[in-house]
Design a protein around this motif. Structure first.
Motif, PDB file in Angstrom:
ATOM      1  N   TRP A  74       0.827  -1.202   0.000  1.00 18.86           N
ATOM      2  CA  TRP A  74       0.000   0.000   0.000  1.00 18.86           C
ATOM      3  C   TRP A  74       0.865   1.257   0.000  1.00 18.86           C
ATOM      4  CZ3 TRP A  74      -1.523   4.572   1.955  1.00 18.86           C
ATOM      5  CH2 TRP A  74      -2.822   4.988   1.720  1.00 18.86           C
ATOM      6  N   ARG A  75       1.846   1.290   0.888  1.00 14.76           N
ATOM      7  CA  ARG A  75       2.730   2.456   0.970  1.00 14.76           C
ATOM      8  C   ARG A  75       3.571   2.615  -0.301  1.00 14.76           C
ATOM      9  NH1 ARG A  75       0.829   6.166   4.187  1.00 14.76           N
ATOM     10  NH2 ARG A  75      -0.224   5.108   5.882  1.00 14.76           N
ATOM     11  N   LEU A  76       4.044   1.530  -0.827  1.00 10.42           N
ATOM     12  CA  LEU A  76       4.848   1.595  -2.052  1.00 10.42           C
ATOM     13  C   LEU A  76       4.019   2.143  -3.211  1.00 10.42           C
ATOM     14  CD1 LEU A  76       6.777  -1.792  -1.751  1.00 10.42           C
ATOM     15  CD2 LEU A  76       7.685   0.503  -1.354  1.00 10.42           C
ATOM     16  N   ALA A  77       2.761   1.721  -3.288  1.00  6.35           N
ATOM     17  CA  ALA A  77       1.881   2.210  -4.348  1.00  6.35           C
ATOM     18  C   ALA A  77       1.591   3.693  -4.167  1.00  6.35           C
ATOM     19  CB  ALA A  77       0.581   1.410  -4.357  1.00  6.35           C
ATOM     20  N   GLY A 106      -7.338  -3.560  -0.294  1.00  2.00           N
ATOM     21  CA  GLY A 106      -7.503  -3.833  -1.717  1.00  2.00           C
ATOM     22  C   GLY A 106      -6.236  -4.246  -2.421  1.00  2.00           C
ATOM     23  N   THR A 107      -5.303  -4.888  -1.703  1.00  2.00           N
ATOM     24  CA  THR A 107      -4.072  -5.351  -2.329  1.00  2.00           C
ATOM     25  C   THR A 107      -4.357  -6.530  -3.261  1.00  2.00           C
ATOM     26  OG1 THR A 107      -3.554  -6.921  -0.563  1.00  2.00           O
ATOM     27  CG2 THR A 107      -2.719  -4.668  -0.305  1.00  2.00           C
ATOM     28  N   LYS A 108      -3.395  -6.792  -4.122  1.00  2.00           N
ATOM     29  CA  LYS A 108      -3.524  -7.919  -5.053  1.00  2.00           C
ATOM     30  C   LYS A 108      -3.626  -9.236  -4.289  1.00  2.00           C
ATOM     31  CE  LYS A 108      -1.180  -7.497  -8.816  1.00  2.00           C
ATOM     32  NZ  LYS A 108      -2.238  -7.317  -9.843  1.00  2.00           N
ATOM     33  N   ASP A 109      -2.855  -9.364  -3.211  1.00  2.00           N
ATOM     34  CA  ASP A 109      -2.904 -10.587  -2.407  1.00  2.00           C
ATOM     35  C   ASP A 109      -4.293 -10.826  -1.815  1.00  2.00           C
ATOM     36  OD1 ASP A 109      -0.276 -11.198  -2.896  1.00  2.00           O
ATOM     37  OD2 ASP A 109       0.484 -10.521  -0.955  1.00  2.00           O
ATOM     38  N   ALA A 110      -4.907  -9.760  -1.309  1.00  2.00           N
ATOM     39  CA  ALA A 110      -6.236  -9.903  -0.706  1.00  2.00           C
ATOM     40  C   ALA A 110      -7.282 -10.207  -1.767  1.00  2.00           C
ATOM     41  CB  ALA A 110      -6.607  -8.637   0.056  1.00  2.00           C
ATOM     42  N   GLU A 119     -12.054  -1.449  -0.076  1.00  2.00           N
ATOM     43  CA  GLU A 119     -10.953  -0.723  -0.709  1.00  2.00           C
ATOM     44  C   GLU A 119     -10.530   0.498   0.097  1.00  2.00           C
ATOM     45  OE1 GLU A 119     -10.024   1.088  -5.137  1.00  2.00           O
ATOM     46  OE2 GLU A 119     -12.033   1.351  -4.303  1.00  2.00           O
ATOM     47  N   CYS A 120      -9.212   0.756   0.092  1.00  2.63           N
ATOM     48  CA  CYS A 120      -8.647   2.021   0.546  1.00  2.63           C
ATOM     49  C   CYS A 120      -7.580   2.365  -0.486  1.00  2.63           C
ATOM     50  CB  CYS A 120      -8.047   1.902   1.948  1.00  2.63           C
ATOM     51  SG  CYS A 120      -7.498   3.488   2.625  1.00  2.63           S
ATOM     52  N   ASN A 121      -7.944   3.180  -1.459  1.00  2.00           N
ATOM     53  CA  ASN A 121      -7.090   3.420  -2.619  1.00  2.00           C
ATOM     54  C   ASN A 121      -5.841   4.210  -2.238  1.00  2.00           C
ATOM     55  OD1 ASN A 121      -6.009   4.223  -5.146  1.00  2.00           O
ATOM     56  ND2 ASN A 121      -8.018   4.133  -6.080  1.00  2.00           N
ATOM     57  N   ALA A 153     -13.007  -8.630 -11.653  1.00  2.00           N
ATOM     58  CA  ALA A 153     -12.870  -7.461 -12.516  1.00  2.00           C
ATOM     59  C   ALA A 153     -11.875  -6.455 -11.940  1.00  2.00           C
ATOM     60  CB  ALA A 153     -14.230  -6.799 -12.709  1.00  2.00           C
ATOM     61  N   TYR A 154     -11.718  -6.466 -10.617  1.00  3.03           N
ATOM     62  CA  TYR A 154     -10.797  -5.527  -9.947  1.00  3.03           C
ATOM     63  C   TYR A 154      -9.358  -6.002  -9.978  1.00  3.03           C
ATOM     64  CZ  TYR A 154      -8.303  -3.381  -6.038  1.00  3.03           C
ATOM     65  OH  TYR A 154      -7.353  -2.756  -5.245  1.00  3.03           O
ATOM     66  N   LEU A 155      -9.128  -7.287  -9.985  1.00  5.79           N
ATOM     67  CA  LEU A 155      -7.792  -7.866  -9.822  1.00  5.79           C
ATOM     68  C   LEU A 155      -6.733  -7.254 -10.748  1.00  5.79           C
ATOM     69  CD1 LEU A 155      -6.261  -9.920  -8.133  1.00  5.79           C
ATOM     70  CD2 LEU A 155      -6.806 -11.663  -9.795  1.00  5.79           C
ATOM     71  N   PRO A 156      -7.001  -6.993 -12.027  1.00  2.00           N
ATOM     72  CA  PRO A 156      -5.964  -6.436 -12.898  1.00  2.00           C
ATOM     73  C   PRO A 156      -5.432  -5.070 -12.437  1.00  2.00           C
ATOM     74  CG  PRO A 156      -7.736  -7.347 -14.221  1.00  2.00           C
ATOM     75  CD  PRO A 156      -8.225  -7.342 -12.802  1.00  2.00           C
ATOM     76  N   GLU A 157      -6.227  -4.295 -11.711  1.00  2.00           N
ATOM     77  CA  GLU A 157      -5.770  -2.991 -11.267  1.00  2.00           C
ATOM     78  C   GLU A 157      -5.290  -2.987  -9.803  1.00  2.00           C
ATOM     79  OE1 GLU A 157      -9.029  -0.068  -9.950  1.00  2.00           O
ATOM     80  OE2 GLU A 157     -10.098  -1.324 -11.397  1.00  2.00           O
ATOM     81  N   ALA A 158      -5.408  -4.125  -9.130  1.00  7.30           N
ATOM     82  CA  ALA A 158      -4.981  -4.205  -7.729  1.00  7.30           C
ATOM     83  C   ALA A 158      -3.489  -3.990  -7.615  1.00  7.30           C
ATOM     84  CB  ALA A 158      -5.382  -5.560  -7.138  1.00  7.30           C
ATOM     85  N   PHE A 159      -3.033  -3.471  -6.483  1.00  9.71           N
ATOM     86  CA  PHE A 159      -1.624  -3.134  -6.287  1.00  9.71           C
ATOM     87  C   PHE A 159      -0.908  -4.177  -5.431  1.00  9.71           C
ATOM     88  CE2 PHE A 159      -4.383  -1.067  -3.246  1.00  9.71           C
ATOM     89  CZ  PHE A 159      -3.790  -1.332  -2.039  1.00  9.71           C
TER      90      PHE A 159
END
Length: 327
Positions: free
Chosen positions: A52-55, A263-267, A281-283, A321-327
């Motif tokens: 999250w912080r890196l993103a 909302g990370t990719k792992d989750a 989500e917490c963008n 549908a969200y997974l491709p944009e997850a961080f």
């Protein structure tokens, strides 16, 4: 110097006494930003130990590069004291504006007030400070972030419905004293108070970190094997807890039903795999909003004190549908 009750009352007309943080001028003007072609922007990050912080940091760097502005970046490595020092360094470097993600609500008050005194506009991003000590629109320009109370509320709603209003919960809290930890707990508790069968039987801070979350969950679960659900304040702690469950021979998503936030990719993948019920989500991609706010200030516009992001709720019905944009 000591102050009598009369002294304090006299000062009160023009200043507010704030605990151990000294005096805050109640009517001092909010710093403004002059119109220029380019700006020197300070970004005081709290830590860089999770996706999250890196993103978030990358979003700031990308937006600065896009606009051709200079970014002065610091990483407090999880230390509130260092983050205060980082802000002081930015003040000394005479940056035009400071973006601050405060690690904790109270310890960063001196940094906020010193920036104001130096005439440098400040915007808080993703985490806020104690509003009784420093106020958005008065002591700093604005807070840009999510509604953490609403995040906790939304996580509670989905989990409560899935559990039929009955669960024995373990709660993994975020960093003690931080606004997301405080508010995500408040939001969750506000919702479940209408459901007596939703009982938090153990709660402890995992400091928003995967390893700490794993260690804390392991201890709490051993002490409370009757737990049926987990509410975790962020995905990193959740992934640590899942690792601890699986090491203990338990099945996440079956033995314990899980609600998490970020909302990370792992989750997102864990939802697809049936291990997590819901992720709110917490963008983290604050760059566009933060730099747009700076541009508005430079144009002489007054920012709304609180600019709230819109967060989504991910479950097995919509997470693919969200997974491709997850961080």
């Amino acid at each position: 110097m000591t102050y009598s009750r009369r002294n304090i009352l006299q000062i009160g007309a023009g200043a507010a006494l704030i605990g151990g943080f000294g005096f805050r001028a109640a009517y001092a003007a909010l710093p403004t930003l002059k119109k220029k072609d380019s700006y020197k922007v300070g970004f005081a990050q709290t830590e860089s130990n999770n996706p999250w912080r890196l993103a978030q940091t990358q979003s700031m760097k990308d937006e600065a590069a896009k606009r051709g502005w200079q970014l002065v970046y610091t990483d407090a490595a999880g230390s509130a004291a260092k983050q205060v020092a980082d802000v002081r360094s930015m003040i000394a470097q005479k940056v035009d504006v400071i973006l601050l993600s405060p690690r904790e609500e109270k310890p960063l008050i001196p940094a906020v007030m010193e920036a104001k005194k130096a005439g440098i506009p400040m915007i808080l991003v993703d985490r806020n400070v104690d509003q009784s000590l420093a106020k958005a629109g008065e002591d700093y320009a604005a807070f840009i972030g999510s509604d953490f109370i609403k995040e906790g509320n939304m996580a509670a709603e989905v989990l409560t419905k899935a559990m039929g209003g009955k669960a024995k919960l373990i709660e993994l809290q975020g960093t003690t004293g931080s606004s997301p930890a405080n508010d995500r707990k408040t939001g969750f508790m506000d919702y479940i108070k209408a459901y007596p069968g939703m009982e938090i039987i153990a709660s402890q801070s995992g400091d928003f970190a995967r390893d700490k979350g794993r260690q804390v969950f392991e201890t709490l679960y051993q002490a409370h094997p009757e737990a049926t659900a987990l509410y975790s304040h962020n995905d990193e702690m959740t992934m640590g807890a899942i690792a601890a469950m699986e090491a203990a021979g338990k099945v996440p998503g079956k033995d314990l039903i899980i609600a998490t936030i970020d909302g990370t990719k792992d989750a997102a993948q864990a939802i697809l795999d049936g291990k997590v019920l819901v992720c709110v989500e917490c963008n983290p991609k604050f760059g566009p909003a933060a730099f747009a706010a700076i541009a508005k200030m430079a144009d002489g516009e007054k920012l709304a004190p609180r600019l709230v992001n819109t967060d989504r709720v991910f479950t097995k019905e919509n997470v693919a549908a969200y997974l491709p944009e997850a961080f």
